[in-house]
Write a protein that holds these residues in place. Structure first.
Motif, mmCIF file in Angstrom:
data_model
loop_
_atom_site.group_PDB
_atom_site.id
_atom_site.type_symbol
_atom_site.label_atom_id
_atom_site.label_comp_id
_atom_site.label_asym_id
_atom_site.label_seq_id
_atom_site.Cartn_x
_atom_site.Cartn_y
_atom_site.Cartn_z
ATOM 1 N N ILE A 70 18.378 -36.175 22.618
ATOM 2 C CA ILE A 70 19.345 -35.435 23.432
ATOM 3 C C ILE A 70 19.165 -35.849 24.887
ATOM 4 O O ILE A 70 18.032 -36.063 25.350
ATOM 5 N N LEU A 81 24.035 -36.614 22.080
ATOM 6 C CA LEU A 81 23.060 -36.594 21.000
ATOM 7 C C LEU A 81 23.107 -37.963 20.338
ATOM 8 O O LEU A 81 24.067 -38.279 19.623
ATOM 9 N N CYS A 96 28.080 -28.400 19.767
ATOM 10 C CA CYS A 96 27.214 -28.160 20.919
ATOM 11 C C CYS A 96 27.433 -26.727 21.405
ATOM 12 O O CYS A 96 28.507 -26.152 21.209
#
Length: 127
Positions: A70, A81, A96
């Motif tokens: 990340i 990601l 997210c």
């Protein structure tokens, strides 16, 4: 309006890579903790990764540790990601998330640690 929009999902072969993006609008993303969750068909939603706001500390679920990364790009107000060495069990809808009042340091913090969710992006790992 606080909004998160994911992109970058798709079909990838086992062992391949994808990079998911989470673009924020209505707030400055680097001021807040950001997480990634995924949900596979017939399974519970699970935390995959998170990055804290103040010091950028990242955490990962054991199932993705060493394969996923990340990161933030503050200039683009986006969190990424990076998913490498992907496996069929990585197939899921990835979302997210963020929390505007609080901090998160653990990928296992759970859904109730977050306030806002994106719509999700589908990731499929198959040959």
């Amino acid at each position: 309006q606080t909004q998160l929009v994911e992109s970058g999902g798709g079909l990838v072969q086992p062992g391949g890579s994808l990079r998911l993006s989470c673009a924020a609008s209505g707030f400055t993303l680097d001021d807040y903790a950001i997480g990634w969750f995924r949900q596979a068909p017939g399974k519970e939603r699970e935390g995959v990764s998170c990055i804290s706001s103040k010091d950028g500390i990242a955490d990962y679920a054991d199932s993705v540790k060493g394969r996923f990364t990340i990161s933030r790009d503050n200039a683009k107000n986006t969190v990424y990601l990076q998913m490498n060495s992907m496996k069929p069990e990585d197939k899921a809808i990835y979302s997210c998330v963020t929390v505007l009042d609080g901090e998160v340091y653990s990928a296992y913090a759970g859904v109730h640690a977050y306030d806002y969710w994106g719509q999700g992006t589908q990731v499929t790992v198959s040959s």
